[in-house]
Design a protein around this motif. Sequence first.
Motif, PDB file in Angstrom:
ATOM      1  N   GLY A 136       0.822  -1.207   0.000  1.00  0.00           N
ATOM      2  CA  GLY A 136       0.000   0.000   0.000  1.00  0.00           C
ATOM      3  C   GLY A 136       0.851   1.250   0.000  1.00  0.00           C
ATOM      4  N   PRO A 137       0.186   2.403  -0.007  1.00  0.00           N
ATOM      5  CA  PRO A 137       0.905   3.672  -0.078  1.00  0.00           C
ATOM      6  C   PRO A 137       1.496   4.062   1.268  1.00  0.00           C
ATOM      7  CG  PRO A 137      -1.444   4.057   0.117  1.00  0.00           C
ATOM      8  CD  PRO A 137      -1.262   2.567  -0.024  1.00  0.00           C
ATOM      9  N   GLY A 138       2.429   5.016   1.203  1.00  0.00           N
ATOM     10  CA  GLY A 138       2.964   5.599   2.428  1.00  0.00           C
ATOM     11  C   GLY A 138       4.236   4.939   2.899  1.00  0.00           C
ATOM     12  N   ALA A 139       4.685   5.400   4.043  1.00  0.00           N
ATOM     13  CA  ALA A 139       5.937   4.933   4.632  1.00  0.00           C
ATOM     14  C   ALA A 139       5.700   3.602   5.325  1.00  0.00           C
ATOM     15  CB  ALA A 139       6.467   5.967   5.612  1.00  0.00           C
ATOM     16  N   ARG A 140       5.748   2.536   4.585  1.00  0.00           N
ATOM     17  CA  ARG A 140       5.363   1.212   5.077  1.00  0.00           C
ATOM     18  C   ARG A 140       6.245   0.701   6.211  1.00  0.00           C
ATOM     19  NH1 ARG A 140       0.617   1.323   4.221  1.00  0.00           N
ATOM     20  NH2 ARG A 140       0.560  -0.823   4.863  1.00  0.00           N
ATOM     21  N   LEU A 141       7.509   1.051   6.224  1.00  0.00           N
ATOM     22  CA  LEU A 141       8.384   0.572   7.288  1.00  0.00           C
ATOM     23  C   LEU A 141       8.103   1.281   8.610  1.00  0.00           C
ATOM     24  CD1 LEU A 141      11.789   0.175   5.428  1.00  0.00           C
ATOM     25  CD2 LEU A 141      10.093  -1.581   5.975  1.00  0.00           C
ATOM     26  N   MET A 142       7.430   2.412   8.572  1.00  0.00           N
ATOM     27  CA  MET A 142       7.104   3.150   9.790  1.00  0.00           C
ATOM     28  C   MET A 142       5.786   2.680  10.392  1.00  0.00           C
ATOM     29  SD  MET A 142       9.545   5.290  10.306  1.00  0.00           S
ATOM     30  CE  MET A 142       8.919   6.542  11.376  1.00  0.00           C
ATOM     31  N   LEU A 143       4.904   2.125   9.577  1.00  0.00           N
ATOM     32  CA  LEU A 143       3.584   1.729  10.047  1.00  0.00           C
ATOM     33  C   LEU A 143       3.653   0.418  10.814  1.00  0.00           C
ATOM     34  CD1 LEU A 143       1.580   2.616   6.825  1.00  0.00           C
ATOM     35  CD2 LEU A 143       1.744   3.954   8.931  1.00  0.00           C
ATOM     36  N   PRO A 144       2.751   0.225  11.768  1.00  0.00           N
ATOM     37  CA  PRO A 144       2.759  -1.039  12.526  1.00  0.00           C
ATOM     38  C   PRO A 144       2.516  -2.233  11.608  1.00  0.00           C
ATOM     39  CG  PRO A 144       1.185   0.528  13.454  1.00  0.00           C
ATOM     40  CD  PRO A 144       1.691   1.113  12.176  1.00  0.00           C
ATOM     41  N   ARG A 145       3.164  -3.321  11.913  1.00  0.00           N
ATOM     42  CA  ARG A 145       2.952  -4.559  11.155  1.00  0.00           C
ATOM     43  C   ARG A 145       2.887  -5.712  12.141  1.00  0.00           C
ATOM     44  NH1 ARG A 145       6.258  -5.425   6.840  1.00  0.00           N
ATOM     45  NH2 ARG A 145       6.568  -3.267   6.394  1.00  0.00           N
ATOM     46  N   ALA A 146       2.340  -6.796  11.689  1.00  0.00           N
ATOM     47  CA  ALA A 146       2.229  -7.980  12.542  1.00  0.00           C
ATOM     48  C   ALA A 146       3.626  -8.437  12.931  1.00  0.00           C
ATOM     49  CB  ALA A 146       1.484  -9.086  11.805  1.00  0.00           C
ATOM     50  N   PRO A 147       3.826  -8.945  14.162  1.00  0.00           N
ATOM     51  CA  PRO A 147       5.164  -9.349  14.623  1.00  0.00           C
ATOM     52  C   PRO A 147       5.841 -10.374  13.724  1.00  0.00           C
ATOM     53  CG  PRO A 147       3.589  -9.431  16.438  1.00  0.00           C
ATOM     54  CD  PRO A 147       2.812  -9.117  15.189  1.00  0.00           C
ATOM     55  N   GLU A 148       5.081 -11.288  13.149  1.00  0.00           N
ATOM     56  CA  GLU A 148       5.703 -12.323  12.324  1.00  0.00           C
ATOM     57  C   GLU A 148       5.932 -11.860  10.888  1.00  0.00           C
ATOM     58  OE1 GLU A 148       1.387 -12.447  11.876  1.00  0.00           O
ATOM     59  OE2 GLU A 148       2.626 -12.597  13.647  1.00  0.00           O
ATOM     60  N   GLU A 149       5.450 -10.683  10.538  1.00  0.00           N
ATOM     61  CA  GLU A 149       5.556 -10.190   9.172  1.00  0.00           C
ATOM     62  C   GLU A 149       6.954  -9.624   8.934  1.00  0.00           C
ATOM     63  OE1 GLU A 149       3.219  -6.937   6.376  1.00  0.00           O
ATOM     64  OE2 GLU A 149       2.580  -7.283   8.428  1.00  0.00           O
ATOM     65  N   PRO A 150       7.753 -10.247   8.064  1.00  0.00           N
ATOM     66  CA  PRO A 150       9.100  -9.730   7.798  1.00  0.00           C
ATOM     67  C   PRO A 150       9.044  -8.500   6.911  1.00  0.00           C
ATOM     68  CG  PRO A 150       8.666 -11.606   6.388  1.00  0.00           C
ATOM     69  CD  PRO A 150       7.457 -11.446   7.303  1.00  0.00           C
ATOM     70  N   THR A 151      10.086  -7.696   6.954  1.00  0.00           N
ATOM     71  CA  THR A 151      10.199  -6.545   6.078  1.00  0.00           C
ATOM     72  C   THR A 151      11.218  -6.848   5.002  1.00  0.00           C
ATOM     73  OG1 THR A 151      11.987  -5.515   7.293  1.00  0.00           O
ATOM     74  CG2 THR A 151       9.747  -4.999   8.041  1.00  0.00           C
ATOM     75  N   PRO A 152      11.147  -6.160   3.860  1.00  0.00           N
ATOM     76  CA  PRO A 152      12.166  -6.383   2.838  1.00  0.00           C
ATOM     77  C   PRO A 152      13.573  -6.111   3.367  1.00  0.00           C
ATOM     78  CG  PRO A 152      10.316  -5.225   1.888  1.00  0.00           C
ATOM     79  CD  PRO A 152      10.072  -5.299   3.382  1.00  0.00           C
ATOM     80  N   ALA A 153      13.707  -5.186   4.319  1.00  0.00           N
ATOM     81  CA  ALA A 153      15.021  -4.905   4.900  1.00  0.00           C
ATOM     82  C   ALA A 153      15.539  -6.100   5.678  1.00  0.00           C
ATOM     83  CB  ALA A 153      14.939  -3.668   5.804  1.00  0.00           C
ATOM     84  N   ASP A 154      14.645  -6.927   6.257  1.00  0.00           N
ATOM     85  CA  ASP A 154      15.065  -8.097   7.011  1.00  0.00           C
ATOM     86  C   ASP A 154      15.777  -9.104   6.100  1.00  0.00           C
ATOM     87  OD1 ASP A 154      13.935  -7.109   9.328  1.00  0.00           O
ATOM     88  OD2 ASP A 154      12.053  -8.192   9.032  1.00  0.00           O
TER      89      ASP A 154
END
Length: 157
Positions: A136-154
């Motif tokens: 989705g739009p916006g600063a995705r790494l700043m928004l809350p995410r589920a604990p098990e959800e990895p980020t592309p940076a991970d």
Amino acid sequence: MQDLLTIGELSVRSGVAPSALRYYERLGLIRADRTGGNQRRYARAELRRVAFIRISQQVGVSLDEIRAALESLPEARTPSPQDWARLSASWRGRLDEKIRLLTNLRDDLDGCIGCGCLSLQRCTLYNPGDALAGEGPGARLMLPRAPEEPTPADSLA
């Protein structure tokens, strides 16, 4: 000391514009009596209700939530210190999350706003191949995410 305040007096004492006070009244957040000439007169206790509204708004509580909180008080009374403690405790989780987001924003502001959008050169480090676009739009790494959800940076670690 006068028991009732005009809208101008309430405005000066509370620091809230008369138009906002009329709006709060229309929403049922504060109450006014009317004189024979249909002028508003506010009980002095409405100052505390206005303060409660303004402080609640400052911490991000919506007017609908404020109205619900005020309606939860017995006999529509002005919030007491115990009422404030109970109501503010119910908002604590949201406030903690806002503090976390603001802290992250402050710490990342000079380099990246959560997705690298301020620097296309660094963006490939935090968001390779624009993988976050699917979230989705916006600063995705700043928004809350589920604990098990990895980020592309991970995946780069």
